[in-house]
Design a protein around this motif. Structure first.
Motif, mmCIF file in Angstrom:
data_model
loop_
_atom_site.group_PDB
_atom_site.id
_atom_site.type_symbol
_atom_site.label_atom_id
_atom_site.label_comp_id
_atom_site.label_asym_id
_atom_site.label_seq_id
_atom_site.Cartn_x
_atom_site.Cartn_y
_atom_site.Cartn_z
ATOM 1 N N SER A 233 0.825 -1.206 0.000
ATOM 2 C CA SER A 233 0.000 0.000 0.000
ATOM 3 C C SER A 233 0.862 1.260 0.000
ATOM 4 O O SER A 233 0.359 2.343 -0.236
ATOM 5 N N GLY A 234 2.146 1.111 0.319
ATOM 6 C CA GLY A 234 2.947 2.325 0.495
ATOM 7 C C GLY A 234 4.357 2.184 -0.012
ATOM 8 O O GLY A 234 4.584 1.893 -1.177
ATOM 9 N N ARG A 235 5.284 2.388 0.937
ATOM 10 C CA ARG A 235 6.697 2.466 0.599
ATOM 11 C C ARG A 235 7.210 1.183 -0.054
ATOM 12 O O ARG A 235 8.022 1.212 -0.964
ATOM 13 N N GLY A 236 6.801 0.078 0.479
ATOM 14 C CA GLY A 236 7.209 -1.182 -0.142
ATOM 15 C C GLY A 236 8.627 -1.601 0.191
ATOM 16 O O GLY A 236 9.286 -2.272 -0.609
ATOM 17 N N SER A 237 9.108 -1.244 1.384
ATOM 18 C CA SER A 237 10.489 -1.641 1.702
ATOM 19 C C SER A 237 10.584 -3.147 1.905
ATOM 20 O O SER A 237 11.613 -3.745 1.575
ATOM 21 N N ASN A 238 9.546 -3.772 2.426
ATOM 22 C CA ASN A 238 9.576 -5.235 2.549
ATOM 23 C C ASN A 238 9.525 -5.892 1.171
ATOM 24 O O ASN A 238 10.200 -6.895 0.938
ATOM 25 N N MET A 239 8.714 -5.318 0.295
ATOM 26 C CA MET A 239 8.673 -5.829 -1.076
ATOM 27 C C MET A 239 10.076 -5.740 -1.689
ATOM 28 O O MET A 239 10.550 -6.675 -2.343
ATOM 29 N N LEU B 175 1.847 -10.509 1.441
ATOM 30 C CA LEU B 175 1.342 -9.197 1.833
ATOM 31 C C LEU B 175 2.486 -8.463 2.527
ATOM 32 O O LEU B 175 3.106 -9.003 3.447
ATOM 33 N N ALA B 176 2.764 -7.254 2.079
ATOM 34 C CA ALA B 176 3.894 -6.513 2.647
ATOM 35 C C ALA B 176 3.456 -5.077 2.867
ATOM 36 O O ALA B 176 3.603 -4.230 1.988
ATOM 37 N N GLY B 177 2.840 -4.829 4.020
ATOM 38 C CA GLY B 177 2.327 -3.493 4.284
ATOM 39 C C GLY B 177 1.087 -3.215 3.444
ATOM 40 O O GLY B 177 0.882 -2.099 2.984
ATOM 41 N N TYR B 178 0.275 -4.239 3.250
ATOM 42 C CA TYR B 178 -0.969 -4.073 2.483
ATOM 43 C C TYR B 178 -2.063 -3.717 3.475
ATOM 44 O O TYR B 178 -2.482 -4.557 4.275
ATOM 45 N N ASN C 106 1.619 -12.981 5.486
ATOM 46 C CA ASN C 106 1.560 -11.574 5.893
ATOM 47 C C ASN C 106 2.685 -11.295 6.878
ATOM 48 O O ASN C 106 3.123 -12.189 7.605
ATOM 49 N N ILE C 107 3.145 -10.035 6.888
ATOM 50 C CA ILE C 107 4.115 -9.622 7.897
ATOM 51 C C ILE C 107 3.454 -8.604 8.804
ATOM 52 O O ILE C 107 2.730 -7.713 8.340
ATOM 53 N N HIS C 108 3.659 -8.768 10.098
ATOM 54 C CA HIS C 108 3.059 -7.851 11.069
ATOM 55 C C HIS C 108 4.152 -7.384 12.039
ATOM 56 O O HIS C 108 4.944 -8.209 12.508
ATOM 57 N N PRO C 109 4.164 -6.074 12.366
ATOM 58 C CA PRO C 109 5.282 -5.551 13.158
ATOM 59 C C PRO C 109 5.124 -5.729 14.662
ATOM 60 O O PRO C 109 5.268 -4.766 15.431
ATOM 61 N N SER C 110 4.824 -6.927 15.105
ATOM 62 C CA SER C 110 4.839 -7.222 16.540
ATOM 63 C C SER C 110 5.118 -8.704 16.698
ATOM 64 O O SER C 110 5.102 -9.455 15.716
ATOM 65 N N VAL D 78 12.305 -2.271 13.913
ATOM 66 C CA VAL D 78 11.502 -3.458 13.562
ATOM 67 C C VAL D 78 11.626 -3.726 12.066
ATOM 68 O O VAL D 78 11.735 -4.873 11.630
ATOM 69 N N GLN D 79 11.658 -2.657 11.288
ATOM 70 C CA GLN D 79 11.765 -2.865 9.834
ATOM 71 C C GLN D 79 13.106 -3.478 9.436
ATOM 72 O O GLN D 79 13.156 -4.299 8.526
ATOM 73 N N TYR D 80 14.186 -3.073 10.124
ATOM 74 C CA TYR D 80 15.466 -3.742 9.826
ATOM 75 C C TYR D 80 15.279 -5.251 9.981
ATOM 76 O O TYR D 80 15.754 -6.044 9.157
ATOM 77 N N ALA D 81 14.629 -5.627 11.068
ATOM 78 C CA ALA D 81 14.424 -7.059 11.342
ATOM 79 C C ALA D 81 13.499 -7.678 10.291
ATOM 80 O O ALA D 81 13.732 -8.794 9.809
ATOM 81 N N GLU D 82 12.448 -6.932 9.919
ATOM 82 C CA GLU D 82 11.509 -7.452 8.915
ATOM 83 C C GLU D 82 12.221 -7.805 7.617
ATOM 84 O O GLU D 82 11.957 -8.845 7.000
ATOM 85 N N HIS D 83 13.132 -6.907 7.224
ATOM 86 C CA HIS D 83 13.790 -7.094 5.925
ATOM 87 C C HIS D 83 14.699 -8.318 5.927
ATOM 88 O O HIS D 83 14.983 -8.892 4.875
HETATM 89 C C1 GRF Z 1 5.711 -3.004 7.835
HETATM 90 O O1 GRF Z 1 6.231 -2.534 9.053
HETATM 91 C C2 GRF Z 1 4.787 -4.164 8.041
HETATM 92 O O2 GRF Z 1 5.075 -4.915 9.169
HETATM 93 C C3 GRF Z 1 3.448 -3.509 8.207
HETATM 94 O O3 GRF Z 1 3.481 -2.401 7.342
HETATM 95 C C4 GRF Z 1 4.817 -1.972 7.163
HETATM 96 C C5 GRF Z 1 5.070 -1.887 5.692
HETATM 97 O O4 GRF Z 1 6.236 -1.197 5.366
HETATM 98 N N1 GRF Z 1 2.393 -4.470 7.950
HETATM 99 P P1 GRF Z 1 6.806 -1.235 3.890
HETATM 100 O O5 GRF Z 1 5.735 -0.706 2.964
HETATM 101 O O6 GRF Z 1 7.163 -2.656 3.586
HETATM 102 O O7 GRF Z 1 8.016 -0.334 3.905
#
Ligand code: GRF
Length: 312
Positions: A12-18, A88-91, A109-113, A172-177
């Protein structure tokens, strides 16, 4: 090498996880490729990034549309791109039951908790309000319930004394990536990894009467007590690069017939008395029903007489 999983990423946005998934997919022998990035906002910055990397994109605003109708369009686009798995990555959309059912077991899906803690929005504030000393992120299989479903992986980070929702979000995003590409790779290979294939073979073999397991020739072997070996599981045996099940057959003719039928699946094993054995490659979608029947026949050939008479 089995075919790569074809992943569609929804953002939906920045897409850093994508981006993390995409760049990981281009390293070494990653088992997935990103074939489509779709967003419910045509202006989502992540779409530009993906397009710049030569990935097909699809952006459509959901505004004014019924949820199920919008999701049906997204599913149609994913299908058109030949997507096998959805990430799903920030959808930031709730999914319709139809969408969830269509991609059941194939959508992450990824969730930040650290789920099951702090589902939904405003996660980092909730973590701070709760006085947590650690938080992190979770990848889970998508089920109809929001931020629910079987957990596939988590990464933990410490909450520091002066953290704000923003500083926490960054870490958290560093860890997500780091987490998402690894979990996705494991997930798409779950049924083709040697350990998973061995587990399946073992389950079928040991279900047969008086069957037992013993390592032989450096591979897990399955034999009938009081009788002989009827199956071996081999993984890269003598560096042949093949993950296979070797089964006892009635003789050279049967082996030759099977190989002639389908030489992409069956082969003549080199080191196992080739006359009485056939190899079955396991990495390209094995036909487990056929294997079960062949395994029972192999068992019967190797069982002592009194057992071989048993109906199985
Ligand atoms: C991430 O922190 C993810 O956990 C949450 O939305 C954020 C998406 O960030 N569901 P990005 O668009 O991947 O930068």
């Amino acid at each position: 090498m089995p075919e790569k999983a074809r992943v569609g990423v929804l953002i939906s946005g920045r897409g850093s996880n994508m981006a993390a998934l995409l760049y990981a997919s281009r390293l070494g022998d990653c088992p997935y490729e990103i074939v489509l990035v779709a967003a419910n906002d045509p202006q989502a910055p992540g779409l530009k990034l993906a397009a710049g990397e030569g990935i097909a994109t699809f952006g459509l605003s959901h505004l004014g549309m019924k949820r199920a109708a919008f999701d049906a369009i997204i599913t149609a686009e994913l299908e058109r791109a030949g997507v096998t798995h959805v990430a799903l990555a920030g959808y930031m959309r709730l999914l319709s039951p139809e969408f969830v059912a269509h991609w059941q077991g194939r959508c992450l899906n990824i969730h930040p908790s650290l789920l099951p803690k702090h589902k939904g929005l405003h996660t980092h504030q909730a973590v701070l309000d709760a006085g947590e000393t650690e938080t992190g992120c979770t990848i889970h299989i998508v089920t109809p319930e929001l931020d629910d479903g079987p957990i596939l992986g988590q990464a933990r980070i410490a909450v520091l004394p002066r953290d704000t929702p923003e500083t926490l979000a960054t870490r958290v995003q560093y860890a997500e990536h780091q987490l998402y590409p690894r979990v996705l790779a494991d997930f798409v290979t779950a049924n083709t990894r040697p350990e998973a294939l061995l587990a399946r073979v073992r389950e079928l073999a040991l279900a047969l009467p008086a069957a037992a397991e013993k390592r032989s020739h450096g591979s897990p072997g399955f034999y009938v007590e009081g009788g002989k070996f009827f199956a071996y599981f081999t993984d890269n045996h003598h560096g042949d690069g093949i993950t296979a099940l070797l089964l006892k057959v009635s003789g050279l003719d049967e082996a030759a017939m099977l190989i002639e039928q389908d030489d992409s699946r069956y082969f003549r094993p080199k080191y196992f008395g080739p006359a009485g054995w056939v190899g079955i490659k396991l990495t390209d979608g094995p036909d487990w029903a056929a294997i079960e029947a062949m395994m029972a026949a192999a068992w019967r050939l190797c069982a002592p007489k009194r057992l071989a008479m048993l109906p199985i």
